[in-house]
Design a protein around this motif. Structure first.
Motif, PDB file in Angstrom:
ATOM      1  N   PRO A 154      10.715   0.177  -9.867  1.00 31.12           N
ATOM      2  CA  PRO A 154      10.017   1.195  -9.273  1.00 31.12           C
ATOM      3  C   PRO A 154       8.292   0.880  -8.906  1.00 31.12           C
ATOM      4  O   PRO A 154       8.111   1.534  -8.066  1.00 31.12           O
ATOM      5  CB  PRO A 154      10.066   2.391 -10.307  1.00 31.12           C
ATOM      6  N   LEU A 155       8.104  -0.060  -9.533  1.00 27.56           N
ATOM      7  CA  LEU A 155       6.497  -0.539  -9.169  1.00 27.56           C
ATOM      8  C   LEU A 155       6.593  -1.103  -7.682  1.00 27.56           C
ATOM      9  O   LEU A 155       5.776  -0.921  -6.834  1.00 27.56           O
ATOM     10  CB  LEU A 155       5.901  -1.426 -10.210  1.00 27.56           C
ATOM     11  N   HIS A 156       7.423  -2.138  -7.663  1.00 26.47           N
ATOM     12  CA  HIS A 156       7.788  -2.966  -6.412  1.00 26.47           C
ATOM     13  C   HIS A 156       8.374  -2.005  -5.163  1.00 26.47           C
ATOM     14  O   HIS A 156       7.885  -1.849  -4.029  1.00 26.47           O
ATOM     15  CB  HIS A 156       8.863  -3.871  -6.515  1.00 26.47           C
ATOM     16  N   ALA A 157       9.133  -1.147  -5.426  1.00 25.53           N
ATOM     17  CA  ALA A 157       9.559  -0.191  -4.536  1.00 25.53           C
ATOM     18  C   ALA A 157       8.411   0.732  -4.178  1.00 25.53           C
ATOM     19  O   ALA A 157       8.164   0.910  -2.740  1.00 25.53           O
ATOM     20  CB  ALA A 157      10.510   0.762  -5.037  1.00 25.53           C
ATOM     21  N   GLY A 158       7.661   1.174  -4.886  1.00 25.51           N
ATOM     22  CA  GLY A 158       6.559   2.073  -4.671  1.00 25.51           C
ATOM     23  C   GLY A 158       5.411   1.264  -3.946  1.00 25.51           C
ATOM     24  O   GLY A 158       4.880   1.972  -2.844  1.00 25.51           O
ATOM     25  N   GLU A 159       5.107   0.081  -4.173  1.00 23.07           N
ATOM     26  CA  GLU A 159       4.040  -0.648  -3.485  1.00 23.07           C
ATOM     27  C   GLU A 159       4.788  -0.867  -2.083  1.00 23.07           C
ATOM     28  O   GLU A 159       3.884  -0.891  -0.874  1.00 23.07           O
ATOM     29  CB  GLU A 159       3.912  -1.923  -4.285  1.00 23.07           C
ATOM     30  N   LEU A 160       6.001  -1.010  -1.881  1.00 24.77           N
ATOM     31  CA  LEU A 160       6.620  -1.097  -0.433  1.00 24.77           C
ATOM     32  C   LEU A 160       6.370  -0.027   0.233  1.00 24.77           C
ATOM     33  O   LEU A 160       5.886  -0.169   1.376  1.00 24.77           O
ATOM     34  CB  LEU A 160       8.139  -1.614  -0.400  1.00 24.77           C
ATOM     35  N   LEU A 187      -4.037   6.675  -0.377  1.00 18.70           N
ATOM     36  CA  LEU A 187      -2.726   5.816  -0.832  1.00 18.70           C
ATOM     37  C   LEU A 187      -3.154   4.805  -1.840  1.00 18.70           C
ATOM     38  O   LEU A 187      -2.474   4.324  -2.627  1.00 18.70           O
ATOM     39  CB  LEU A 187      -2.001   5.437   0.438  1.00 18.70           C
ATOM     40  N   SER A 188      -4.503   4.246  -1.367  1.00 16.32           N
ATOM     41  CA  SER A 188      -4.807   2.837  -2.086  1.00 16.32           C
ATOM     42  C   SER A 188      -5.484   3.455  -3.523  1.00 16.32           C
ATOM     43  O   SER A 188      -4.968   2.688  -4.713  1.00 16.32           O
ATOM     44  CB  SER A 188      -6.059   2.171  -1.428  1.00 16.32           C
ATOM     45  N   THR A 189      -6.140   4.417  -3.650  1.00 12.80           N
ATOM     46  CA  THR A 189      -6.464   5.150  -4.849  1.00 12.80           C
ATOM     47  C   THR A 189      -5.391   5.263  -5.878  1.00 12.80           C
ATOM     48  O   THR A 189      -5.483   5.101  -6.930  1.00 12.80           O
ATOM     49  CB  THR A 189      -7.368   6.219  -4.467  1.00 12.80           C
ATOM     50  N   GLU A 190      -4.334   6.257  -5.102  1.00 10.97           N
ATOM     51  CA  GLU A 190      -3.302   6.359  -6.159  1.00 10.97           C
ATOM     52  C   GLU A 190      -2.465   5.348  -6.367  1.00 10.97           C
ATOM     53  O   GLU A 190      -1.956   5.102  -7.542  1.00 10.97           O
ATOM     54  CB  GLU A 190      -2.100   7.241  -5.070  1.00 10.97           C
ATOM     55  N   GLY A 191      -2.204   4.376  -5.689  1.00  9.83           N
ATOM     56  CA  GLY A 191      -1.567   3.141  -6.120  1.00  9.83           C
ATOM     57  C   GLY A 191      -2.254   2.441  -7.017  1.00  9.83           C
ATOM     58  O   GLY A 191      -1.996   1.933  -8.249  1.00  9.83           O
ATOM     59  N   GLY A 192      -3.812   2.451  -7.204  1.00  6.09           N
ATOM     60  CA  GLY A 192      -4.670   1.616  -8.247  1.00  6.09           C
ATOM     61  C   GLY A 192      -4.438   2.528  -9.570  1.00  6.09           C
ATOM     62  O   GLY A 192      -4.653   1.856 -10.463  1.00  6.09           O
ATOM     63  N   ARG A 193      -4.400   3.688  -9.329  1.00  6.16           N
ATOM     64  CA  ARG A 193      -4.244   4.556 -10.761  1.00  6.16           C
ATOM     65  C   ARG A 193      -3.011   4.330 -11.543  1.00  6.16           C
ATOM     66  O   ARG A 193      -2.866   4.174 -12.558  1.00  6.16           O
ATOM     67  CB  ARG A 193      -4.193   5.996 -10.270  1.00  6.16           C
ATOM     68  N   VAL A 194      -1.880   4.251 -10.604  1.00  8.15           N
ATOM     69  CA  VAL A 194      -0.548   3.970 -11.078  1.00  8.15           C
ATOM     70  C   VAL A 194      -0.583   2.378 -11.828  1.00  8.15           C
ATOM     71  O   VAL A 194      -0.136   2.136 -13.087  1.00  8.15           O
ATOM     72  CB  VAL A 194       0.548   3.918  -9.897  1.00  8.15           C
ATOM     73  N   LEU A 195      -1.229   1.622 -11.061  1.00  6.47           N
ATOM     74  CA  LEU A 195      -1.225   0.245 -11.671  1.00  6.47           C
ATOM     75  C   LEU A 195      -2.129   0.067 -12.882  1.00  6.47           C
ATOM     76  O   LEU A 195      -1.968  -0.545 -14.032  1.00  6.47           O
ATOM     77  CB  LEU A 195      -1.775  -0.691 -10.671  1.00  6.47           C
ATOM     78  N   ARG A 196      -3.177   0.677 -12.861  1.00  8.46           N
ATOM     79  CA  ARG A 196      -4.023   0.862 -13.907  1.00  8.46           C
ATOM     80  C   ARG A 196      -3.483   1.411 -15.025  1.00  8.46           C
ATOM     81  O   ARG A 196      -3.835   1.012 -16.456  1.00  8.46           O
ATOM     82  CB  ARG A 196      -5.312   1.780 -13.657  1.00  8.46           C
ATOM     83  N   ALA A 197      -2.659   2.634 -15.017  1.00  8.77           N
ATOM     84  CA  ALA A 197      -1.798   3.170 -16.235  1.00  8.77           C
ATOM     85  C   ALA A 197      -0.858   2.154 -16.533  1.00  8.77           C
ATOM     86  O   ALA A 197      -0.648   2.202 -17.995  1.00  8.77           O
ATOM     87  CB  ALA A 197      -1.165   4.414 -15.600  1.00  8.77           C
ATOM     88  N   VAL A 198      -0.221   1.388 -15.892  1.00  2.08           N
ATOM     89  CA  VAL A 198       0.594   0.418 -16.148  1.00  2.08           C
ATOM     90  C   VAL A 198       0.265  -0.681 -17.089  1.00  2.08           C
ATOM     91  O   VAL A 198       0.667  -0.836 -18.294  1.00  2.08           O
ATOM     92  CB  VAL A 198       1.567  -0.207 -15.100  1.00  2.08           C
ATOM     93  N   VAL A 199      -0.776  -1.194 -16.975  1.00  2.97           N
ATOM     94  CA  VAL A 199      -1.662  -2.018 -17.364  1.00  2.97           C
ATOM     95  C   VAL A 199      -2.311  -1.678 -18.696  1.00  2.97           C
ATOM     96  O   VAL A 199      -2.289  -2.445 -19.770  1.00  2.97           O
ATOM     97  CB  VAL A 199      -2.776  -2.777 -16.697  1.00  2.97           C
TER      98      VAL A 199
END
Length: 175
Positions: A127-133, A156-168
């Motif tokens: 899902p992370l990879h698919a979301g980034e695509l 979109l970049s802010t949203e993606g950064g939040r997702v990645l920050r949460a995963v980390v």
């Protein structure tokens, strides 16, 4: 909804103008920045402003300042493989606002961002990879509409950064 592939992203990048190319590469860097410098998002604001204006001189100056600032604030996990991919995006940014270097950088950033997301995905292409695509395609689609589309690209970049920050953050708590 259509399926997004790396090939379709390469085609979109191949058709993009310099402003869209700069936005595409910068958006990838912005989304992945939490892997290198968790508190570094403000460093990219002047770069986004230069992209919005289509100002190549301001682009080079703002990117150079961001590179220095972000390298000095790189977090403790900055040696990890995903952080190395982000560092490559940052150091690979062209100083010149010309189509060929911006296109090469946008392609490199696309691949690096997808690689970082796949590395963090439990299943590689999950899902992370698919979301980034999907985000990359949406950024390119938005940036194709000129300065007005850049607001959506930043969202979109802010949203993606939040997702990645949460995963980390989640991984750090469970480690």
């Amino acid at each position: 909804m259509t399926s997004v592939t790396s090939t379709s992203l390469q085609e979109l990048i191949g058709d993009a103008d310099p402003r869209a190319l700069a936005a595409a590469g910068l958006a990838c860097l912005d989304r992945c920045l939490p892997l290198l410098a968790p508190d570094g998002a403000d460093a990219l604001r002047p770069v986004w402003a230069a992209v919005a204006r289509g100002d190549g001189v301001a682009w080079g100056d703002a990117m150079a300042k961001a590179q220095v600032e972000l390298e000095s604030t790189a977090g403790p996990g900055a040696a990890a493989a995903p952080a190395a991919l982000v560092r490559g995006m940052l150091t690979g940014a062209p100083a010149d606002w010309t189509e060929a270097p911006l296109r090469a950088w946008a392609l490199d950033c696309s691949a690096a961002a997808l690689g970082a997301h796949a590395h963090l995905d439990a299943t590689g292409d999950g899902p992370l990879h698919a979301g980034e695509l999907r985000r990359q395609q949406a950024v390119l689609d938005s940036a194709a509409h000129g300065p007005t589309g850049l607001r959506r690209a930043r969202e979109l970049s802010t949203e993606g950064g939040r997702v990645l920050r949460a995963v980390v953050s989640r991984r750090a708590r469970t480690a």
